[in-house]
Design an enzyme around this catalytic site. Structure first.
Site, PDB file in Angstrom:
ATOM      1  N   GLU A 354       0.851  -1.183   0.000  1.00 29.74           N
ATOM      2  CA  GLU A 354       0.000   0.000   0.000  1.00 29.74           C
ATOM      3  C   GLU A 354       0.897   1.248   0.000  1.00 29.74           C
ATOM      4  O   GLU A 354       1.225   1.754  -1.044  1.00 29.74           O
ATOM      5  CB  GLU A 354      -0.947  -0.035   1.199  1.00 29.74           C
ATOM      6  N   GLU A 626      -1.748   0.655  13.469  1.00 23.10           N
ATOM      7  CA  GLU A 626      -2.968   1.029  12.750  1.00 23.10           C
ATOM      8  C   GLU A 626      -4.195   0.780  13.620  1.00 23.10           C
ATOM      9  O   GLU A 626      -5.138   1.565  13.636  1.00 23.10           O
ATOM     10  CB  GLU A 626      -3.067   0.202  11.458  1.00 23.10           C
TER      11      GLU A 626
HETATM   12  C1  BGC Z   1      -5.095   2.848   4.893  1.00 19.37           C
HETATM   13  C2  BGC Z   1      -5.642   3.880   5.810  1.00 19.37           C
HETATM   14  C3  BGC Z   1      -6.500   4.734   4.940  1.00 19.37           C
HETATM   15  C4  BGC Z   1      -7.668   3.860   4.618  1.00 19.37           C
HETATM   16  C5  BGC Z   1      -8.839   4.497   3.966  1.00 19.37           C
HETATM   17  C6  BGC Z   1      -6.231   1.979   4.518  1.00 19.37           C
HETATM   18  O1  BGC Z   1      -5.891   0.891   3.781  1.00 19.37           O
HETATM   19  O2  BGC Z   1      -4.004   2.164   5.410  1.00 19.37           O
HETATM   20  O3  BGC Z   1      -4.808   4.423   6.702  1.00 19.37           O
HETATM   21  O4  BGC Z   1      -6.768   5.986   5.366  1.00 19.37           O
HETATM   22  O5  BGC Z   1      -7.257   2.706   3.926  1.00 19.37           O
HETATM   23  O6  BGC Z   1      -9.611   3.598   3.269  1.00 19.37           O
END
Ligand code: BGC
Length: 828
Positions: A354, A626
């Site tokens: 990501e 997270e």
């Molecule tokens: C990210 C987040 C992001 C979110 C929003 C995630 O996969 O890691 O931090 O803001 O998606 O959909």
């Protein structure tokens, strides 16, 4: 005016092409007065000159929205040019422009998001008194026969040292088998000079442990979750391949790779043999603390490896410290998560498939980021990208640079970063230029959402991320928290329209200021009509709803106290644990202290129950996770598939630590005036913050000793501070000028929260030692009785009341509980 072209190896290129080596020999008759090399790439580039690398940037040019902006770095190489034959070189890899990116739905499916070939641009300018000579990338010769067989930001590098092109960037090298590079059409209008800090290797860490995992793997612990890579020093037989696989945490002693999803995060190095070899990757980075090493020839020693910490090399500005080691480690974790996620631009996370410029994450974190480091450069560049993408596409992408095939709809906390971030930078540094630059982008966002409001002035339709990652939302549906996503959206829009009006005011655009003030009032009124009762109760009884209403000043003055009490009750009922997501968490403690609920804020701040700020710290976290329960109590990794151990978003709480706990807050933007109003609370004996403001060093802090408190403040040259002395019996407020100030005075003794049989289970549970004793007492008489102090009901059941629920209370239990809660260890 540029003269060079982008060039690439001839023909089409495949996603798994080896990196390309470029060289160009040229003759210099006379030493130039000045020589400068301007270089960039669609891909990642390492520039070379006469046998050595140029400059200390890594992963150049970093990641921008290459469709609009490609950053050119300029290096002074005057001392590196000599008369006779010189050689300009470049090594070019895939990087973000064409490597795999944002493809977690179908790993391996998305390449070439910004370019279909990795290409380099280089212009070496030799300045003489009477002429300028240019050496241009157009004349590069190129080969793919070098040692770097594969490179990918997500997956890592494959390097075979047996294929090294010894002497490739030195005069006299035979490049007859290399081919002329081919021009790649790129609009040079996209080139912009580097005006912000590049990515560099910022620090080296030595491994702290090398262990063998239960299954027999060799695992190196570098002691800190970082972004970067490992440099190795090795001696062994030619053809030996060493593999380095990176992980953030161990799960039952084994490296946990699941959180990386499809990112391989693996580097491999094949030895050329015949002596000591040193190597490190150049076109990837990993988010890791642990490295699994395979294939090492002989015994691996800690001195063989160095962890290289890699991020944008921004100046550090702000610091915080307190009497709590756990809290200090939490703050350090915030700093580390920021460092690890500022690799060229602000990312959500640095490890899995990501690592994107997620707008919501940096919007939540912006005030904290701007305090800790000077982010004007990196975030200014990112805002340039945002505005360019928005102007092009008509919306603010959820991730900048945009990597998605679909259009992003406007969302609170995410898309409105277009408004909130310029304002946060203005507040931190006091320079209205950022507001001027972003003005059109800010207005465009506000106008877009204004057009979506319903007849009641509510932003009531469309997708919202809401209070993303509310711990009570289903693990696989993070938008489905306790707080109505449209309530969140309305609150944010009220805040953003207010900011818009203030921005227009700062810039002297009076007509706009009046228009946006009217809009802000309409949006706020609509929020109140829909979501707030007359007495200040939120119809959505969640901590986030109250936090937003209080922090964004959506309540009338006479509603604040009651709202604060409700919020404190909700927090107590939740056992002082975090029950909020990305939207609420940064604000809930701020809201409590605004409404006079200081003790509740501190109980929440210092709780170690899960989920809480300090719980991950007690489990050894070195970054912000997270999810507060990224690691589950049984030591396994949260299986949700979205489990990063390095997300700064929830670390946004640090802004409140700086402003309110320590008391170092800007009055006027840029700290021309300081608002020093620290709010000490139970559980801390001292706290302080210091900051390099645009006007010089500032600090604020307090220390409690017995029944006295000392407040210390440093006001920068040319600045003033309004100081509210905390808990002062006479409520003293002072205006002071530049310099050091200190006040010591007696305060009513703040007694620690005393636990008794009349304390609720939640209160007892918030004190881990007390809960340990109470649990032991219960287990002595009623082994395994299922009582959870973190259960929502625990806020309304006292220890005495609990006895009433137990049929046939065993003799001795009451005394044991009484002794346990009072702190008598010998009781149970
Ligand atoms: C990210 C987040 C992001 C979110 C929003 C995630 O996969 O890691 O931090 O803001 O998606 O959909």
């Amino acid at each position: 005016m540029w003269h060079a072209s982008f060039v690439a190896p001839a023909g089409t290129s495949a996603p798994d092409d080896p990196a390309a080596w470029f060289r160009l020999a040229f003759v210099v008759d006379e030493a130039p007065i000045r020589a400068t090399l301007a270089v960039t790439a669609l891909g990642v580039v390492e520039p070379w000159l006469n046998g050595a690398r140029v400059g200390d940037e890594v992963l150049a040019p970093g990641w921008t929205s290459y469709r609009h902006r490609i950053v050119v770095s300029t290096h002074d190489v005057t001392d590196r040019i000599h008369t006779g034959e010189n050689v300009l070189g470049a090594v070019v890899g895939q990087g973000w422009a064409r490597g795999r990116l944002a493809d977690w739905d179908a790993p391996g499916s998305k390449f070439n998001l910004f370019a279909d070939r990795a290409a380099v641009f280089a212009e070496l300018e030799l300045t003489y008194a009477d002429r300028t000579v240019r050496v241009l990338s157009d004349d590069f010769r190129v080969t793919r026969e070098g040692p770097l067989l594969a490179d990918s930001i997500y997956d890592g590098e494959v390097y075979d040292a047996r294929r090294e092109l010894t002497g490739w960037c030195e005069p006299g090298y035979e490049d007859g088998t290399w081919a002329p590079a081919e021009r790649v059409p790129v609009d040079l209008g996209r080139l912009v000079p580097r005006t912000f800090e590049p990515i560099r290797v910022v620090e080296n860490l030595a491994p702290v442990a090398i262990t063998t995992s239960p299954s027999g793997r060799t695992v190196v612990d570098v002691g800190q979750n970082i972004s970067g890579w490992v440099r190795l020093r090795v001696e062994g037989p030619r053809g030996t391949t060493i593999t380095l696989r990176h992980a953030e945490v161990l799960e039952h002693g084994e490296p946990a790779y699941a959180p990386l999803r499809s990112a391989r995060a693996t580097d491999s190095y094949t030895l050329r043999g015949g002596g000591v070899e040193e190597w490190e990757p150049r076109f990837t980075y990993h988010g890791f603390r642990y490295v699994e090493v395979e294939g090492w020839p002989g015994e691996l020693a800690a001195s063989d490896l160095t962890a290289r910490v890699v991020h944008s090399d921004m100046p550090r500005l702000g610091h915080f410290t307190s009497s709590s080691d756990l809290l200090n480690r939490f703050h350090s974790n915030v700093v580390w998560s920021m460092r690890d996620n500022f690799v060229g631009l602000p990312t959500d996370c640095p490890q899995r498939d990501e690592r994107l410029g997620w707008t919501g994450d940096i919007h939540a974190f912006a005030p904290t980021a701007a305090f800790l480091y000077d982010v004007r450069g990196v975030l200014g560049s990112w805002l340039d990208d945002l505005a360019a993408e928005q102007a092009d596409r008509g919306f603010v992408p959820w991730v900048v640079p945009d990597c998605f095939a679909y259009d992003s709809s406007p969302t609170a906390l995410w898309s409105d970063v277009a408004v909130g971030l310029p304002w946060a930078l203005y507040r931190a540094y006091g320079d209205p230029a950022i507001l001027e630059r972003q003005y059109d982008s800010m207005v465009a966002f506000i106008r877009q959402v204004e057009g979506l409001l319903d007849a009641d002035g509510l932003w009531s339709s469309g997708f919202q991320f809401g209070d993303w990652l509310d711990p009570d939302a289903p693990a696989d549906r993070p938008t489905e928290g306790k707080t109505d996503p449209h309530l969140v959206a309305q609150a944010f829009f009220a805040r953003m329209t207010r900011i818009m009006a203030d921005t227009a005011g700062v810039l002297g655009r009076d007509a706009d200021a009046a228009t946006f003030t009217a809009l802000a009032e309409r949006v706020r009124a609509a929020f109140r009509a829909e979501y707030v009762t007359a007495h200040g109760r939120l119809v959505n009884e969640s901590a986030t709803a109250y936090a937003l209403a209080l922090s964004f000043e959506l309540l009338d003055a006479d509603q604040v106290e009651r709202a604060g009490r409700h919020l404190a009750q909700i927090v107590a009922k939740d056992g002082f644990r975090i029950a909020t997501g990305f939207a609420g968490t940064p604000l809930v403690m701020d809201a409590l202290t605004r409404a006079g609920q200081v003790d509740t804020a501190y109980r929440m701040l210092l709780s170690t129950q899960s989920p809480s700020l300090l719980h991950p710290v007690t489990l050894g976290a070195t970054t912000i996770w997270e999810r507060w329960d990224s690691l589950l109590p049984d030591g396994t990794v949260n299986p949700s598939g979205m489990t990063s151990f390095n997300h700064y978003a929830l670390g946004a709480v640090a802004d409140w630590l700086h402003r309110i706990v320590a008391g170092l807050a800007p009055g006027e933007a840029g700290y021309r005036t300081l608002d020093v109003a620290p709010q000490p609370g139970p559980g801390l004996d001292h706290a302080s913050a210091r900051l390099e403001t645009p006007h010089g060093p500032a600090s604020a802090g307090w220390r409690r000793e017995g029944d006295t408190v000392t407040v210390d403040v440093l006001v920068p040259e040319g600045c003033t501070a309004r100081v509210v002395l905390p808990d002062h019996p006479e409520g003293v407020v002072l205006d002071v000028g530049a310099g050091e100030h200190s006040w010591t005075y007696a305060i009513p003794v703040v007694s620690a929260v005393e636990l008794s049989m009349d304390s609720t289970l939640a209160d007892v549970g918030a004190d881990p030692d007390a809960w340990g004793r109470v649990r032991a007492a219960l287990d002595t008489y009623l082994p395994g009785i299922p009582i959870d102090p973190t259960d929502p009901q625990a806020g309304s059941v006292t220890l005495a009341g609990l006895l009433g629920f137990i049929p046939g209370v065993p003799a001795g239990l009451e005394d044991a509980l009484r002794a346990a809660v009072a702190g008598d260890e010998t009781s149970s």
